[in-house]
Design an enzyme around this catalytic site. Structure first.
Site, short mmCIF file in Angstrom:
data_model
loop_
_atom_site.label_atom_id
_atom_site.label_comp_id
_atom_site.label_asym_id
_atom_site.label_seq_id
_atom_site.Cartn_x
_atom_site.Cartn_y
_atom_site.Cartn_z
N GLY A 111 -8.88 72.64 27.85
CA GLY A 111 -8.22 73.75 27.18
C GLY A 111 -6.90 74.08 27.85
CB CYS A 112 -3.67 75.19 26.43
SG CYS A 112 -4.18 76.65 25.51
CG PHE A 113 -5.18 80.07 28.41
CD1 PHE A 113 -3.98 80.57 28.91
CD2 PHE A 113 -5.57 80.43 27.13
CE1 PHE A 113 -3.19 81.41 28.14
CE2 PHE A 113 -4.78 81.28 26.36
CZ PHE A 113 -3.59 81.77 26.86
#
Lengths: 356, 356, 356, 356
Positions: free
Chosen positions: D160-162
């Site tokens: 995931g990007c975060f």
């Protein structure tokens, strides 16, 4: 021998123009950077000046000391203000070192033309060119129109960021003598980066964010080269460009919207077809059915064009979009360097726009 | 007599802080502006300095010449850098002219406190206050917490833009002794306008647009007043603020996100209820169920707050949103001026946020 | 009696247009809001729909049920799409309830004019007006040009956001017959908010941010009312507007740059003087020496204008800047409501632009 | 044989994630795109869907019809929402076709872990994995930490990007057991593009521009994978991430600011040295002395990190910056594909950030 790289010296290396060509050269298969030269930040590593270069380039910026300019290189790139390259031109040509210049110094091939430009420029105080005798040997660096001259010239004057979008956007119409009285009204919308790196009131974030600021209304110096180029094309018979630059609250890009009256009714489809024919084989010109957008060329060397007609095809509107730091500056410089050294025009430039 | 207006003299009139209070005073029913004073742009009409004021104010900016400061007015507003109002404080108080100051000069009521602040400040070179004898008479201008002192003080130190959002956002928790070890971690997100009008590299549009730039990490001077205020509340027993300011590519607003460990598990609903009780009757504090947004306070004097809990209610996150030029600067100054002169706190300030 | 407020019913209350007039009415000394009506969000409190209204308005949005429209109010404001107010017009006029409408429904005073507009409109499928018999009683709500008609009309058609900037910007030139062939080329630059609140691909943040998107090239419906208004002024003799809207990555504001050929050489100074005379006494029109900027009118009801000339004063460029949600929408509506009810034009509208 | 390209099939080709990997593959020396598959825009040419691709790719988008997924290719890339790749996993593995997936479907190697994630996810309605039997064969695609597993796994769950910015930013501290109680408070600042291409109210330009919008406070699903990864490193002993995502009015980039209490006082210099040692040889991790900026990684696959300490080195603040569509999505996917096929990690990824 195939591996021998062309050595490019970069003068004015710490401005946005210098940064742009540095990054293109770093990833180009046929070039290497011989030296970074600049007054500002001399003595610092370029990745300290621009932290985003961390891990990509550690060269130290050198001051333009005696004899440095043109030493140990195949080509010099002046990403400098007006009247800098003029000072080195005689020396470089006498030594056989070719150069390309970002300013107006070598965009004009006669002293008369240069004088008209210098008169209009806000920070040039004389109409006299320092090396007037060289004018005529230089080439004006609109790659799509002057490739042969660029290939052979000892020095190339890279075009102004507004000018190239106007010239390429209108070239087919002027060439064909379709512009009534040679008059075009142009609203140019530009991001902030064309003004460079130096802080200034008009570029102050709190002032420019969410703003549109028309400036130098009907008085921008880029108009001179656009009028000369367009006015001398094919059946043109002169050109007058009423140009209004508008500074936008965005960083990159120039979108020009250009209004002309046609000398004879011409359907939109015919004009688009003519544009596609005119620019056939030119890898960076894209003629679109839809209006171009500013972000459609971001970070790339493309110029996107489209044309619409009004009033029973008696008037036309042309729009062009470029990244002002690419096709409007370092991208064109790279394209011209490719031409100067016999490489494919898109060598080191084959990157798509950054979207979204 | 009811029509007799309070005469306010504005020093530092040409910066963003001066502009902000000028605009509030121009539309205030009880105040009039007696003079605009500034070094920069002295001699020019204020609507030439700020063209958006065309038709709204034609006063000429005056240089701070001999005897001008405090003359012919009921109150002086110093929208000036640190250590300017200190130079005039003795003279003004001796003449009975009250003043409010935007800098840190009169935020602290002891020389020790001031010295801690001055040590941290990037452009103050001495810890000595020029008029130390006056410290103690001054009031710290957080309107919601110190209204009585503000009403009576000869001089008010308007709070720092980051500080007020932190202090009001955490006041109920510190007052109730709910913050473990008095420690809070704060990420502050700020628009560009807090840095003022002067062009600078970090504020250059091409650099800041679309960027987030953390700066003065764990070292911002506003922390000093926040730690002092919070640490001395009710059951607080001291405060330590780990503060990271982040400069955003937007013009206005500060959103602080603040993380604390609670000294005892406390449900979110109970905290929100306590916040609403704590701020009851304060017209500019809004306690929301949803997270506040930056644009939710734009152009207004509101501070929007919300609180969330984690880890079985053993930790809490508080968010506060203000317009840094309103509640964070000129709005608070106007609110404090209202208090100083016995007017309703929201006189001249009853405007909603600009949305969208 | 002096305290008796005018009761305004707001239909389409939850869009940006409804929000704009709601906020103006809430702080207006002479109006009160009798009801908020909308299909979307019916049953919700308006401060739940727009959290920035917390503490400012707690009215509940009502569905447009039987008989609600026009009940218990002095005026109805339709901040609704085209062809909504047409459905209620007969009923309202028969009951003597005046109204103002944001759409094109009552901008035209003949069925022919309306038909031209409807043909151009992207979401109107018929050229027939539902209450054609009322056309002719209505007034076109450009406050500066039609105040007398607005004061007496049973219904006012609030002008289009692009149209008002074009019309006011060119009115003196068309009135004086100075526009050659009645032709003007206009590049309009607009923020996103004119398209309203509903998410759409062209309004998607990732697409629009940092972008410029020309759209509806030479085909925008606002042109119809601009051509009609300008073409019938004084010595005009018709008008043709070549109009290119450009959507910008900003929220508010419209800046139009307009190019005309003059019928006789006219110096810039003379044109500016004529503009100042033409708009003398109109509180919201500001004629500037410098080019207007988008942010110079933000949040206010001003229209800022300037004019420049080229080609030996044979061509002129006019620029106008407005906040599209104020002078371009709710601000004009408020100004028109003031006129309809005999109040000063700037009642409730005397706020300056938000800067920076 | 050296010229034989790896054939990649792209599913979900018309979203931003699909676009990102398509553009990387188009300019990659070792890959070719075998098919573009998507429900949306099936039947259209991809350069009609994304006009900025004009001249770069003319492939037609195909609907995911019977048997298409996995046919005639060496690898499938699912740039699709959660629970899409699960449906094809058994079939693909049985046929020996490897794949990489952008969603959470294959980020977890046990059903328990997946269930925790699915519970948190806003649009997953069941905690049951469709192909639970395959969990354990998959690799979690943080290239710097799991290269060996990625190289050999039949399927890779792209992070995931975060999560990737949190995990890489804190990996050295958790590995060394330096994080007190395993607790970290993270404020994540993100551009809009992570939410994809579909218009939505929170992504509507007029709402998001100039805004900061905290959302899913303490409740974002990416936290699950971050807690699992960090909590199982070296001496970690578990991890708890208090995470507040803040949506910014910018398109690209994630900057995480992370606050931890250290288990023992550790000087900043020692931590930075440890970070540099930890990430030595990893081409995309840059450990900076200065705070990273959002734009410092724009358009590139870099993750920029820095660390600061407070309170006598007893607390630390770590900041990480990535382009959410590159290192946070397609860039990591490309890096993982390189690893899966034995290529250098930076093949096709060696581009610098776009600045300014």
């Amino acid at each position: 021998m195939a591996d021998k790289k062309i050595r490019a010296q970069l003068v004015g290396a710490t401005g946005y123009g210098g940064l742009g060509i540095l990054e293109l050269l770093l990833s180009h298969p046929n070039f290497e950077v011989s030296a970074l030269v600049a007054r500002d930040d001399a003595g610092r590593r370029i990745d300290q000046v621009y932290p985003h270069l961390t891990g990509r380039c550690e060269m130290v910026v050198q001051a333009p000391d005696d004899g440095l300019i043109g030493r140990d290189c195949d080509v010099v790139i002046f990403a400098t203000p007006d009247r800098v390259s003029q000072q080195y031109a005689s020396d470089l040509t006498s030594r056989g070192v070719r150069f390309i210049d970002y300013s107006g110094d070598f965009r004009f091939t006669s002293t008369d033309d240069y004088a008209r430009y210098a008169d209009r420029h806000p920070s040039i105080n004389t109409a006299d060119h320092d090396t007037a005798s060289l004018l005529g040997q230089n080439a004006y660096g609109v790659s799509e129109l002057n490739a042969e001259a660029i290939a052979n010239a000892p020095m190339v004057g890279n075009p102004g960021c507004f000018a190239i979008g106007i010239i390429l956007g209108l070239a087919p119409l002027y060439t064909d003598g379709l512009v009534a009285d040679g008059i075009v009204a142009v609203d140019g919308l530009t991001g902030s980066s064309g003004a460079g790196k130096k802080p200034a009131a008009i570029q102050h974030f709190s002032h420019l964010n969410d703003n549109v600021i028309p400036y130098r209304v009907l008085n921008h110096q880029h108009v001179v080269e656009a009028e000369m180029s367009l006015g001398r094309m094919g059946a043109a018979g002169g050109a007058t460009v009423d140009f209004i630059p508008h500074l936008l609250g965005t960083t990159r890009g120039i979108l020009n919207t250009m209004h002309v009256t046609l000398t004879k009714p011409t359907p939109r489809a015919a004009i688009l077809e003519r544009y596609r024919e005119f620019f056939a084989g030119h890898p960076f010109v894209r003629v679109l059915d839809e209006p171009p957008t500013l972000k459609g060329t971001l970070g790339s060397n493309y110029i996107d064009l489209s044309v619409f007609t009004a009033a029973g095809d008696r008037r036309a509107v042309v729009m062009s979009s470029i990244d002002n730091l690419m096709k409007g500056q370092s991208g064109s410089a790279m394209q011209n360097l490719n031409i100067m050294f016999g490489l494919p025009q898109n060598a080191g430039l084959d990157r798509g726009p950054l979207y979204p």
